[in-house]
Write an enzyme that holds these catalytic residues in place. Sequence first.
Site, PDB file in Angstrom:
ATOM      1  N   ALA A  47      -1.666  -3.974  -1.061  1.00  9.02           N
ATOM      2  CA  ALA A  47      -1.877  -3.726   0.444  1.00  9.02           C
ATOM      3  C   ALA A  47      -0.828  -4.075   1.560  1.00  9.02           C
ATOM      4  CB  ALA A  47      -3.367  -3.768   0.695  1.00  9.02           C
ATOM      5  N   ARG A  88       0.670   6.550  -0.681  1.00  3.81           N
ATOM      6  CA  ARG A  88      -0.470   6.061  -1.124  1.00  3.81           C
ATOM      7  C   ARG A  88      -1.804   5.983  -0.079  1.00  3.81           C
ATOM      8  NH1 ARG A  88      -0.507   1.208  -4.909  1.00  3.81           N
ATOM      9  NH2 ARG A  88      -2.255   2.032  -5.852  1.00  3.81           N
ATOM     10  N   ASP A 238      -8.013  -3.756  -0.116  1.00  2.00           N
ATOM     11  CA  ASP A 238      -7.004  -2.676   0.428  1.00  2.00           C
ATOM     12  C   ASP A 238      -7.446  -1.995   1.626  1.00  2.00           C
ATOM     13  OD1 ASP A 238      -6.594  -2.879  -2.438  1.00  2.00           O
ATOM     14  OD2 ASP A 238      -4.706  -1.764  -1.882  1.00  2.00           O
TER      15      ASP A 238
HETATM   16  O1  MRU Z   1      -2.811  -0.349  -6.943  1.00  2.00           O
HETATM   17  P1  MRU Z   1      -2.466  -1.627  -6.359  1.00  2.00           P
HETATM   18  O2  MRU Z   1      -1.701  -2.477  -7.347  1.00  2.00           O
HETATM   19  O3  MRU Z   1      -1.461  -1.525  -5.183  1.00  2.00           O
HETATM   20  O4  MRU Z   1      -3.790  -2.405  -5.841  1.00  2.00           O
HETATM   21  C1  MRU Z   1      -3.686  -3.649  -5.354  1.00  2.00           C
HETATM   22  C2  MRU Z   1      -5.126  -4.336  -5.032  1.00  2.00           C
HETATM   23  O5  MRU Z   1      -6.183  -3.614  -5.266  1.00  2.00           O
HETATM   24  C3  MRU Z   1      -4.794  -5.595  -4.273  1.00  2.00           C
HETATM   25  O6  MRU Z   1      -6.086  -6.473  -4.901  1.00  2.00           O
HETATM   26  C4  MRU Z   1      -5.096  -5.451  -2.900  1.00  2.00           C
HETATM   27  O7  MRU Z   1      -4.046  -4.778  -2.406  1.00  2.00           O
HETATM   28  C5  MRU Z   1      -4.906  -6.643  -1.997  1.00  2.00           C
HETATM   29  S1  MRU Z   1      -3.390  -7.376  -2.055  1.00  2.00           S
HETATM   30  C6  MRU Z   1      -3.340  -8.778  -1.119  1.00  2.00           C
END
Ligand code: MRU
Length: 363
Positions: A47, A88, A238
């Site tokens: 995120a 996204r 997120d």
């Molecule tokens: O699909 P992604 O890899 O972007 O998802 C990432 C996550 O779910 C992480 O745990 C979240 O973004 C926290 S990042 C500090």
Amino acid sequence: MLPTIEWQGDHVVMVDQRKLPAQEVYVRCRTAAEIARAIKTMVIRGAPAIGVAAALGLALGARRSQAKGTRQFAVEFNRTCDMMAATRPTAVNLFWAIDRMKRAFSHGALAGESPEELAARLEAEARRIHDEDVESCRAIGAHGAALVPDTACILTHCNAGALATAGYGTALGVIRAAAEQGKRVAVFADETRPFLQGGRLTAWELVRDGIQTTVITDTMAGPIMRAGEIDLVVVGADRIAANGDVANKIGTYTVAVLAHEHGVPFYVAAPLSTIDLATPDGARIPIEERDPREVSHFRSARVTPEGAAIRNPAFDVTPHRLIAAIITETGVCRAPYEPSLKAAMEGATAPAFAPSALRRGSP
Ligand code: MRU
């Protein structure tokens, strides 16, 4: 520190997270469209990193603009914002970063700046967003480390590390800070099907840091917790709704239920840019559905039979009642989350929000 994403001269460089740990390949983006594509295809993910990438992408777009005047420049900028916003849907940091860039643009436009001046302003703002994210992660680490016992076995899910941020990480920031303080930490990294952020990225980061790391499949967390091998769980987020419900990588909810069943504290570490007070609860958080191929195939090999339907929601929502605390850069929020998150966002003090005197302990 690990270079997740960087502005270099006239372009933005990021490590291709799809290829780690087998190959360390760097992707150079020269246009906003290339950055948007990198976010969508998960060259860069996580995120906070998505937010930083979008901001740098908007700055890059502004730098490249051939607009004849401020009006045309503004039209282009808004179009680029829309393109970024469509990459996204779940990580609110993306929309937070776009809003911040829009505000910077408005300030400049109101001051009557030329397209060149506006572009310089946007680049400065994007660089600030990048640098502030690293600072936030370090502060999250410092607050979170106080919750980690001197010897601890920590389970984490997905990758909330340096790669998912501009650097240092949120959940991994807590683990790193605890290790830097001399605490003896060992980590279980959930593999995190289907994209394997845990097995590939979290393990890669932690091994590089010399932190003892064991990769397990997502299905192994239950018996390992029941055997008493986990002292606490820390994950990233997120999007955090106003009531404290947390959207994070698919499988996080399962880990939270397991932690609750086994009396293990379940912590969420995230910057304030992940808190979305405009979304009242987790049911309103949009959950991204990704390509079924991520589930039906392992690399290029099909692993499910033709004809079987596939589901691939990329995130789930953990209800706030399963969360022991939410660790932010300004302090640790506890239940009731509605007032404590609000206080954290406003920089004020609510009874369950501990900005300076950090609390220790279990839920
Ligand atoms: O699909 P992604 O890899 O972007 O998802 C990432 C996550 O779910 C992480 O745990 C979240 O973004 C926290 S990042 C500090």
